[in-house]
Scaffold this motif. Structure first.
Motif, PDB file in Angstrom:
ATOM      1  N   GLN A  11       0.825  -1.204   0.000  1.00  0.00           N
ATOM      2  CA  GLN A  11       0.000   0.000   0.000  1.00  0.00           C
ATOM      3  C   GLN A  11       0.859   1.255   0.000  1.00  0.00           C
ATOM      4  O   GLN A  11       0.507   2.255  -0.649  1.00  0.00           O
ATOM      5  N   LEU A  47       0.536   4.128  -2.947  1.00  0.00           N
ATOM      6  CA  LEU A  47       0.249   5.525  -2.627  1.00  0.00           C
ATOM      7  C   LEU A  47       1.393   6.446  -3.029  1.00  0.00           C
ATOM      8  O   LEU A  47       1.173   7.596  -3.410  1.00  0.00           O
ATOM      9  N   PRO A  79      -0.033   8.537  -7.032  1.00  0.00           N
ATOM     10  CA  PRO A  79      -0.786   9.453  -6.167  1.00  0.00           C
ATOM     11  C   PRO A  79      -2.081   9.969  -6.773  1.00  0.00           C
ATOM     12  O   PRO A  79      -2.985  10.373  -6.034  1.00  0.00           O
ATOM     13  N   PRO A 124      -4.569   5.906  -6.824  1.00  0.00           N
ATOM     14  CA  PRO A 124      -4.076   4.694  -6.162  1.00  0.00           C
ATOM     15  C   PRO A 124      -5.152   3.610  -6.176  1.00  0.00           C
ATOM     16  O   PRO A 124      -6.343   3.889  -6.332  1.00  0.00           O
ATOM     17  N   ALA A 179      -4.180   6.079   4.191  1.00  0.00           N
ATOM     18  CA  ALA A 179      -4.791   7.053   3.274  1.00  0.00           C
ATOM     19  C   ALA A 179      -6.015   7.729   3.875  1.00  0.00           C
ATOM     20  O   ALA A 179      -6.906   8.164   3.152  1.00  0.00           O
ATOM     21  N   TYR A 237      -6.743  11.062   2.389  1.00  0.00           N
ATOM     22  CA  TYR A 237      -6.681  11.139   0.927  1.00  0.00           C
ATOM     23  C   TYR A 237      -8.006  11.685   0.382  1.00  0.00           C
ATOM     24  O   TYR A 237      -9.088  11.291   0.823  1.00  0.00           O
ATOM     25  N   VAL A 293      -9.978   6.568  -5.554  1.00  0.00           N
ATOM     26  CA  VAL A 293      -9.242   5.355  -5.213  1.00  0.00           C
ATOM     27  C   VAL A 293      -9.953   4.184  -5.872  1.00  0.00           C
ATOM     28  O   VAL A 293     -11.180   4.122  -5.893  1.00  0.00           O
TER      29      VAL A 293
END
Length: 334
Positions: free
Chosen positions: A28, A32, A36, A39, A101, A104, A108
């Motif tokens: 992971q 990431l 970016p 992901p 994340a 984030y 995704v």
């Protein structure tokens, strides 16, 4: 070509799903760090049963338990340790995604096997592939639809600031449609599934997910129009397997997104991973052959490896992800 918003930023790159190794925390971190803009939740089949594509997705099914028998997944009378293992691995993966994340804010991607690839792989309790029973295939599609709805919701809860993009892996779909899936004896094949039946079942699964969904199919004869009319927002394919450009061009012109598999999943004889310039050139060449304006390329296309990277070395896999990321940036700057 339509003017629309895509569920990914311009110049994005992502992975197809699988990576080498058994350490989900490290996998992971790599995803990431290298990808970016888009992901994905990595899959690590090297961890064994329950981490493979079929077992991982079967663990999401609702009221349709599975078990391992003679190294194959089959429908089980009740939940058991094999199903618990698959679900525990997924929970561990989602917890790790949330830990790394949590803040984030972009899209995704998560992956799962599609209904026809599952039907061609799972076995009935009495033996034989589930694909041979049309009623069982319908039940499987309904169970998967409910399972994916819950899975997407679980990801969204863990990443409250992100948007979820779902990828259905359907490598067996062309064979299912063409009647090329062998029976258990190996002397015959299962009857083909009619396109209208496949379209309806796929639509039900895609609709239930409630998020933009694309279909990955690493085959020369990807049924692009069927996928588009079923409600997929795009297709992920291996550019080296595309033999007819016209169907791809028609789908893209109608507003289909493309995850362009442009980097080999295994190193060439030289052992050298592809450069970002080489990957970008591969994508650009196909786009130019289709005759579309360059200004739309980085918006409509996401750069990816040709397929999963589970069979590569960790160093090569990471180098490929880096090349895809930088290739996407190159295309966005043109």
């Amino acid at each position: 070509m339509t003017d629309q918003q895509w569920p990914w930023p311009a110049g994005a790159a992502t992975g197809i799903g699988s990576l080498p190794g058994t350490d989900i925390a490290e996998a992971q971190r790599i995803v990431l760090g290298e990808l970016p803009a888009l992901p994905h939740l990595p899959e690590l089949p090297g961890r064994g049963p329950g981490a493979d594509l079929v077992g991982r997705t079967a663990g999401l099914l609702v009221e349709l338990p599975v078990e391992l028998y003679a190294a194959r997944w089959r429908i089980a009378p009740r939940p058991g340790r094999d199903l618990r293992r698959a679900r525990d691995l997924m929970e561990r993966d989602l917890d790790q995604l949330a830990e790394q994340a949590e803040e984030y804010t972009g899209p995704v991607k998560v992956q799962a096997a599609g209904p026809f690839t599952l039907a061609a792989a799972l076995e009935l309790p009495i033996g034989g592939r589930l694909l041979r029973d049309p009623g069982a295939v319908r039940d499987l599609a309904g169970s998967l639809a409910e399972g994916l709805r819950g899975h997407v919701a679980a990801v969204a809860r863990r990443l409250p600031h992100a948007s979820v993009l779902l990828q259905l892996d359907e490598p067996s779909l062309p064979a299912v449609l063409a009647g090329r899936v062998p029976t258990e004896s190996g002397f015959g094949t299962h009857r083909p599934v009619e396109p209208e039946v496949a379209r309806a079942l796929l639509h039900g699964v895609l609709d239930a997910a409630g998020v933009p969904t694309l279909v990955h199919c690493c085959a020369p004869d990807v049924p692009l129009e069927l996928l588009r009319s079923a409600g997929a927002v795009g297709v992920a394919l291996d550019l080296s397997l595309v033999t007819a450009l016209d169907p791809l061009g028609e789908a893209l012109d109608a507003g289909f997104g493309l995850l362009a598999g442009a980097a080999p999943t295994l190193p060439p004889s030289s052992g050298r991973p592809p450069t970002s310039a080489e990957v970008a050139a591969r994508v650009r060449r196909v786009w130019d052959q289709l005759g579309f304006p360059r200004r739309r390329l980085a918006e409509q296309v996401v750069v990816t490896p040709a397929c999963g990277l589970a069979g590569a070395t960790p160093a090569y896999a990471r180098a490929v992800l880096t090349a895809c990321r930088d290739a996407g940036r190159r295309l966005a700057e043109e």
